[in-house]
Each structure stands twice: as structure tokens, then as C-alpha cells.
Design a protein around this motif. Structure first.
Motif, short mmCIF file in Angstrom:
data_model
loop_
_atom_site.label_atom_id
_atom_site.label_comp_id
_atom_site.label_asym_id
_atom_site.label_seq_id
_atom_site.Cartn_x
_atom_site.Cartn_y
_atom_site.Cartn_z
N ILE A 97 4.16 4.00 -7.41
CA ILE A 97 2.78 4.44 -7.23
C ILE A 97 2.56 4.84 -5.77
O ILE A 97 3.20 4.31 -4.87
CB ILE A 97 1.75 3.36 -7.64
N LYS A 98 1.66 5.79 -5.58
CA LYS A 98 1.38 6.26 -4.22
C LYS A 98 0.44 5.33 -3.48
O LYS A 98 0.59 5.11 -2.28
CB LYS A 98 0.78 7.66 -4.26
N GLN A 99 -0.56 4.82 -4.20
CA GLN A 99 -1.56 3.99 -3.53
C GLN A 99 -1.95 2.79 -4.39
O GLN A 99 -2.29 2.95 -5.56
CB GLN A 99 -2.79 4.82 -3.19
N LEU A 100 -1.90 1.64 -3.78
CA LEU A 100 -2.32 0.39 -4.40
C LEU A 100 -3.66 0.02 -3.75
O LEU A 100 -3.72 -0.15 -2.53
CB LEU A 100 -1.27 -0.69 -4.15
N VAL A 101 -4.71 -0.05 -4.56
CA VAL A 101 -6.06 -0.30 -4.04
C VAL A 101 -6.54 -1.66 -4.51
O VAL A 101 -6.61 -1.92 -5.71
CB VAL A 101 -7.06 0.79 -4.51
#
Length: 157
Positions: A97-101
Motif C-alpha cells: 500500500i502507498k499510504q497507511l492512515v
């Protein structure tokens, strides 16, 4: 991978701000990290709890990309010790994944729409902490998690 922490409302306590900034700086050696504050809802005292959660939820979802993994810091979420949390981070990094929020909600938690969009929930403790202090605790645990993954001495096993 980028890790983003979203929070509702600003922190006024200068000591907490200083510590948060210190751990943000330390964390930057391991991962691209962003910390974003969503302003408190104006005139929230005129809103019901449900209305406030709904408005905050709209603001939260407006900050999420379709490709993000959205994890809620929620009292009913899964608890991890620090080593398990570091493995949790590694698993997400390996997933591509590109971004973990991660999101710290407002005083009443999250709207149903935010829960439906989320990819998971974690809890830092069964105890209740102020939303301002949770920011520091969570960023410190992110830092600790990365030092564990690198076998650095910050976390004593």
C-alpha cells in the motif's frame, strides 16, 4: 509507504507539541510520516453528538484516498503490545500500500460512514486518554515499532 496520522482538533499544550515534534523528527529517519490536524467543528455545542460525528466523518473521509488503508484508533479496536504492533506495521509495509492512515477521532468517536470505510481498528489501551495525549503516545509507538524492526536498542526486550 507513507504513514499519515489524522486528528480532530488542535493541541494547545506546548509541552505535548514539543514532544510530538521530537518524535516526528525521530520517525522521519524510518518512514515518510505526515501529521495532519482537522480543525474542530465550529459551533459544535449547537450540534447533537450524532451530527458532530457526521460532520467530523465527512472531514475525515475528505482526507482519505481510495488506495489508502484506513485504521481507526478506537477503544473497541484490537490491542497490541509494542512488538506485535511493529509486526503489524511490517505487514502493512509488505502489502504494497502507498499510504497507511491512522485516525484519532473527535470526542464522540467516529461516524458510521468512517467505520464502513475503515480497514481496521486498533486500541492503545483499555484506559481512556485525552485526544491530545493519544497523539504523543501513538507517534511514540510508531517510532518504537520502527526501532524494533531495525533491532535498535530503544525498546528493551
Amino acid at each position: 509507504m507513507t504513514i499519515k496520522l489524522l486528528c480532530i482538533g488542535k493541541t494547545d499544550n506546548k509541552s505535548l507539541i514539543s514532544l510530538i515534534t521530537e518524535y516526528e523528527k525521530r520517525l522521519s529517519f524510518y518512514v515518510k510520516f505526515t501529521f495532519e490536524i482537522i480543525p474542530d467543528i465550529k459551533n459544535s455545542k449547537n450540534l447533537s453528538e450524532a451530527q458532530q460525528k457526521q460532520k467530523e466523518g465527512e472531514l475525515i473521509l475528505g482526507k482519505i484516498n481510495t488506495t489508502d488503508a484506513l485504521i481507526l484508533l478506537d477503544e473497541n479496536g484490537k490491542q497490541h503490545d509494542s512488538i506485535a504492533f511493529s509486526n503489524y506495521l511490517q505487514k502493512h509495509m509488505n502489502s504494497g500500500i502507498k499510504q497507511l492512515v491512522f485516525v484519532i477521532g473527535g470526542p464522540y468517536g467516529f461516524s458510521e460512514d468512517v467505520y464502513k470505510k475503515s480497514n481496521g481498528k486498533i486500541s492503545l489501551s483499555k484506559m481512556t486518554f485525552s485526544h491530545q495525549m493519544i497523539r504523543l503516545f501513538f507517534i511514540e509507538q510508531l517510532y518504537r515499532g520502527f526501532t524494533i524492526l531495525r533491532n535498535e536498542p530503544y525498546h528493551h526486550r
